[in-house]
Design a protein around this motif. Sequence first.
Motif, PDB file in Angstrom:
ATOM      1  N   ASP A 189       0.881  -1.170   0.000  1.00 43.81           N
ATOM      2  CA  ASP A 189       0.000   0.000   0.000  1.00 43.81           C
ATOM      3  C   ASP A 189       0.914   1.215   0.000  1.00 43.81           C
ATOM      4  O   ASP A 189       1.597   1.493   0.984  1.00 43.81           O
ATOM      5  CB  ASP A 189      -0.915   0.007   1.245  1.00 43.81           C
ATOM      6  CG  ASP A 189      -1.951   1.133   1.186  1.00 43.81           C
ATOM      7  OD1 ASP A 189      -1.856   1.979   0.282  1.00 43.81           O
ATOM      8  OD2 ASP A 189      -2.857   1.142   2.054  1.00 43.81           O
TER       9      ASP A 189
ATOM     10  N   SER B  81      -4.624   2.890  -0.903  1.00 38.17           N
ATOM     11  CA  SER B  81      -5.811   3.036  -0.052  1.00 38.17           C
ATOM     12  C   SER B  81      -6.120   4.504   0.229  1.00 38.17           C
ATOM     13  O   SER B  81      -7.250   4.849   0.523  1.00 38.17           O
ATOM     14  CB  SER B  81      -5.587   2.308   1.285  1.00 38.17           C
ATOM     15  OG  SER B  81      -4.627   3.003   2.062  1.00 38.17           O
TER      16      SER B  81
ATOM     17  N   SER C 150      -5.074  -0.453   3.569  1.00 36.11           N
ATOM     18  CA  SER C 150      -5.481  -1.555   2.692  1.00 36.11           C
ATOM     19  C   SER C 150      -5.238  -2.919   3.334  1.00 36.11           C
ATOM     20  O   SER C 150      -4.231  -3.135   3.992  1.00 36.11           O
ATOM     21  CB  SER C 150      -4.685  -1.453   1.389  1.00 36.11           C
ATOM     22  OG  SER C 150      -4.917  -2.584   0.591  1.00 36.11           O
ATOM     23  N   ASP C 151      -6.166  -3.829   3.109  1.00 38.26           N
ATOM     24  CA  ASP C 151      -5.900  -5.220   3.454  1.00 38.26           C
ATOM     25  C   ASP C 151      -4.972  -5.792   2.392  1.00 38.26           C
ATOM     26  O   ASP C 151      -4.677  -5.136   1.400  1.00 38.26           O
ATOM     27  CB  ASP C 151      -7.218  -6.012   3.504  1.00 38.26           C
ATOM     28  CG  ASP C 151      -7.966  -5.751   4.800  1.00 38.26           C
ATOM     29  OD1 ASP C 151      -7.301  -5.609   5.838  1.00 38.26           O
ATOM     30  OD2 ASP C 151      -9.205  -5.662   4.771  1.00 38.26           O
TER      31      ASP C 151
ATOM     32  N   ALA D  20      -2.687  -5.921   8.920  1.00 42.97           N
ATOM     33  CA  ALA D  20      -3.525  -6.075   7.726  1.00 42.97           C
ATOM     34  C   ALA D  20      -2.914  -7.076   6.746  1.00 42.97           C
ATOM     35  O   ALA D  20      -3.557  -7.450   5.759  1.00 42.97           O
ATOM     36  CB  ALA D  20      -3.709  -4.720   7.047  1.00 42.97           C
ATOM     37  N   GLY D  21      -1.662  -7.465   6.992  1.00 37.57           N
ATOM     38  CA  GLY D  21      -1.031  -8.460   6.129  1.00 37.57           C
ATOM     39  C   GLY D  21      -0.174  -7.872   5.024  1.00 37.57           C
ATOM     40  O   GLY D  21       0.225  -8.577   4.097  1.00 37.57           O
TER      41      GLY D  21
END
Lengths: 239, 112
Positions: free
Chosen positions: A6, A205, A214-215, A33-34
């Motif tokens: 992101d 994002s 953002s995921d 969020a990964g």
Amino acid sequence: MEFFYDFHIHSCLSACADNDMTPKNLANMAKLAGLDIIALTDHNSCLNCPATQKAAEEAGLGFVPGMELCTQEEVHLICLFPDLERALSFSEHVGGLLPEIENKPDIFGDQIIMGENDNFLGNHKKLLNSACQIDLEDAVKKVEGLKGFCYPAHIDRPSYSLLSNLGDIDPSMGFSAFEVTAKADLNALYASHPHLKKLRLMRGSDAHTLADISDAFHTINLKNNSLKDVLDYLNKKTF
Amino acid sequence: MTVDDLAKGLNLTFLCGKELAQREVTGCYCGDLLSFVMSRAKSGDAWLTVMGHLNSIGVAALTDAACIVLTENAPLDPQALERAMQNDIIVLRTDRPTYETAVALSDLFKED
């Protein structure tokens, strides 16, 4: 390898972002969020990049020092830099191109500068949410001169976007990438602006709150999760 | 002329700030580039624009504009509406283009 990214996140230095978007909070939220690699892109300043780089390193994330520049056409550009030094040098240059308008925190919000470990360093006095006296063409040249990379932000938005303000991305502008928001209708965008098909699509994002980060959806293909690889990837002319 | 007179005269719809409509309108500024408006609009101006962004509210507060008039049915971001209510900024809307709205406003000033 594919890395989740992101490259459009604001910290508490951006007046319109939440004050709890501190370097540590946003880095840890990105990790949760990964995501694998993030860029910090505050409005017209890189002053929170040093602390965020440290926080990202501690969270085990890759980090790209960046800025969301507002040009005199009021077009937002995501600018990414190869190191902190050049990001801060650009930030200082841009600071001189902003109009002498003082921020009014009660109207626009706080502009908080933070040091390591979310140490409060002060409030940025000049309003950063203004347009800089630099046109699009010169902005691109300046960023490229610093071995950085830039592309128009959220072109599907009705404000501060290259399409809304200037109508189209002309090939002569020299962009090889563009960013859209999560809500973008890509089919409609490509139908109305076919030239975009030749450019690299980036997602961002534009997070102003922790929940907006953002995921793990969008990836870039890098050898390593490093700043150098990100810029090499973006600078590749064929993709 | 008050914002209320302006709204009635030009058939504008209030999006927020109707309770503040006794504010005096003393001039008009037309523009969409916020950096231009920020340094040129004057206190008491009715500001005609298509820019319904959050930052428009900040610019109206900064310049002490009497009200924002969104022309061409331009949208007002939900965040901008919220901020306008917090900062006592009057926002109105019309489906007419900026030029027509400005001409009609000029006629109202002449009658005033």
